[in-house]
Design an enzyme around this catalytic site. Sequence first.
Site, mmCIF file in Angstrom:
data_model
loop_
_atom_site.group_PDB
_atom_site.id
_atom_site.type_symbol
_atom_site.label_atom_id
_atom_site.label_comp_id
_atom_site.label_asym_id
_atom_site.label_seq_id
_atom_site.Cartn_x
_atom_site.Cartn_y
_atom_site.Cartn_z
ATOM 1 N N ASP A 195 -4.755 1.985 1.882
ATOM 2 C CA ASP A 195 -5.357 1.054 3.128
ATOM 3 C C ASP A 195 -5.612 2.260 4.165
ATOM 4 O O ASP A 195 -6.623 1.832 4.779
ATOM 5 C CB ASP A 195 -4.060 0.334 3.774
ATOM 6 C CG ASP A 195 -2.775 1.199 4.086
ATOM 7 O OD1 ASP A 195 -2.619 2.293 3.395
ATOM 8 O OD2 ASP A 195 -1.764 1.118 4.661
ATOM 9 N N HIS A 241 13.176 3.886 -28.211
ATOM 10 C CA HIS A 241 13.577 2.720 -28.243
ATOM 11 C C HIS A 241 13.869 2.647 -29.934
ATOM 12 O O HIS A 241 12.931 2.951 -30.672
ATOM 13 C CB HIS A 241 12.830 1.449 -27.963
ATOM 14 C CG HIS A 241 12.837 1.149 -26.458
ATOM 15 N ND1 HIS A 241 13.776 0.889 -25.818
ATOM 16 C CD2 HIS A 241 11.775 1.599 -25.686
ATOM 17 C CE1 HIS A 241 13.564 1.085 -24.473
ATOM 18 N NE2 HIS A 241 12.101 1.134 -24.203
ATOM 19 N N GLU A 261 -0.289 7.191 11.765
ATOM 20 C CA GLU A 261 -1.558 6.912 11.910
ATOM 21 C C GLU A 261 -2.321 8.078 12.848
ATOM 22 O O GLU A 261 -3.693 7.993 12.989
ATOM 23 C CB GLU A 261 -1.458 5.717 12.642
ATOM 24 C CG GLU A 261 -1.254 4.491 11.782
ATOM 25 C CD GLU A 261 -0.942 3.132 12.474
ATOM 26 O OE1 GLU A 261 -0.670 3.288 13.768
ATOM 27 O OE2 GLU A 261 -0.986 2.101 11.778
ATOM 28 N N TYR A 310 -7.278 9.889 -17.546
ATOM 29 C CA TYR A 310 -8.267 10.301 -16.532
ATOM 30 C C TYR A 310 -8.323 11.675 -16.752
ATOM 31 O O TYR A 310 -7.501 12.495 -17.053
ATOM 32 C CB TYR A 310 -7.489 10.173 -15.224
ATOM 33 C CG TYR A 310 -7.334 8.726 -14.688
ATOM 34 C CD1 TYR A 310 -7.824 7.644 -15.144
ATOM 35 C CD2 TYR A 310 -6.682 8.541 -13.418
ATOM 36 C CE1 TYR A 310 -7.746 6.389 -14.703
ATOM 37 C CE2 TYR A 310 -6.733 7.287 -12.891
ATOM 38 C CZ TYR A 310 -7.044 6.212 -13.647
ATOM 39 O OH TYR A 310 -6.807 5.022 -12.987
ATOM 40 N N HIS A 341 0.952 -1.171 0.024
ATOM 41 C CA HIS A 341 0.041 -0.002 0.075
ATOM 42 C C HIS A 341 0.951 1.110 -0.029
ATOM 43 O O HIS A 341 1.167 1.700 1.020
ATOM 44 C CB HIS A 341 -0.780 -0.041 1.172
ATOM 45 C CG HIS A 341 -2.281 -0.714 0.802
ATOM 46 N ND1 HIS A 341 -3.085 -0.224 -0.106
ATOM 47 C CD2 HIS A 341 -2.869 -1.670 1.319
ATOM 48 C CE1 HIS A 341 -4.186 -0.917 -0.257
ATOM 49 N NE2 HIS A 341 -3.934 -2.090 0.767
#
Length: 445
Positions: free
Chosen positions: A141, A283, A415, A339, A136
């Site tokens: 998470d 390439h 946290e 997006y 994560h």
Amino acid sequence: MNKPFICASLIGLGLLASQSLFAQNPSLNARMDKTAESLEKKVVAWRRDFHQHPELGNREFQTAAKIAAHLQSLGMEVKTGVGKTGVVGLLKGGKPGPVVALRADMDGLPVTERVELPFKSEAHTEYNGQQTGIMHACGHDTHVAMLMGAAEVLASVKNDLRGTVKFIFQPAEEGAPAGEEGGAKLMIKEGVLENPKVDAIFGLHINSQTEVGTIKYRPGATMAAVDEYAIKIKGKQTHGAAPWSGVDPIVTSAQVVMGLQTIVSRNVILTDNAAVVTVGALHSGIRQNIIPEEANMIGTIRTFSPETQALVHRRINEIATNIAESAGAKADVKINIMYPVTYNDPKLTDQMAPSLEAVAGKNNVKLTPAQTGAEDFSFFQQKVPGFFYFLGGMTKGKKVEEAAPHHTPDFQIDEACFVLGMKSLCRLTADYMEQSAKGVAVSGK
Ligand SMILES: [Zn+2]
Ligand SMILES: [Zn+2]
């Protein structure tokens, strides 16, 4: 485009922001804050479990099962398998009102974790033919755990809620595996914003380089639209000792690479918006004395408005095609639109910023510059007014340059930010509902 609705007959338009401050239920907010604080340990435990067991996009089976079980335990109507592994929970408040969606993304990344944590991820897999760890490494998470916490908080006060909350746990924000559909786009295609119809959507992203306690946001274009392109330059193969008898795709592609640099520096109106055109790979050839037949390049484009996006696409085509032609080569240009811009509805942002200030403290809510990263929350915002903001997850006092960026093996989140994350999601929801009841809310209707 959305048609924001404001009942201007009730208030002077200039008073919108201050008026919305009155549209709160202080006792409800106080109860929610207290419950959020009491859930901190539970949310930390959930997060550690998700962190230790990350799953890649469209493969979030265990993650989804844990989320669904929790939402069901709260008495919600729960749908699973929406957009592959997505989970949607519906919480009906005790009073009528709008439908507010809250979204968290669930996927991990093919990154091998280097942080020595007791709940370090040992998961690994084969990805694009290579062995890799799964981690994560973008903090999804934490998004899942905080939204599960917010669901528990809101469920505990559901009788006082003036409307319905739709909890959207979304797969594959980082992109679906090759050849598969996924993410927000697929959930929308499968009707996630309908039945009941969503009026407004909120989402957050943790940030590893912003201090805990701080929230950042931006009205309007916040994160870039991302598109990818591929250019094939076709020349004529010949002996490396006699270039005049062929058409050299390597020299031509070098000119194209330099030509592409002029799009941002010479064509984009930089005082309006930033833009990026990157060549990510080039390439060609196999041997020192062979001028090859073709050269291939791929790259990424980042823009903040449909006008700039169209301009960049047009210029990539013109530059590649005309430089190739001038060399006697041919350019084949393919652009893949990915997006859209993460666009915070300006009226909704104005309306909701005071709610963030109320939970974080006025001085801790800051405006952020636009970011060239992209986010598929943008697909939701194309359909309904949406507000996406950033939650600080860096330990207080740590230096930004010492905090690992997202998508790296050393990425880490403190946290201590979870309570504010939960409070902010709950407050946005409840305040939006109160404002709707008073007729001052922006809505997708
Ligand atoms: Zn990410
Ligand atoms: Zn992310």
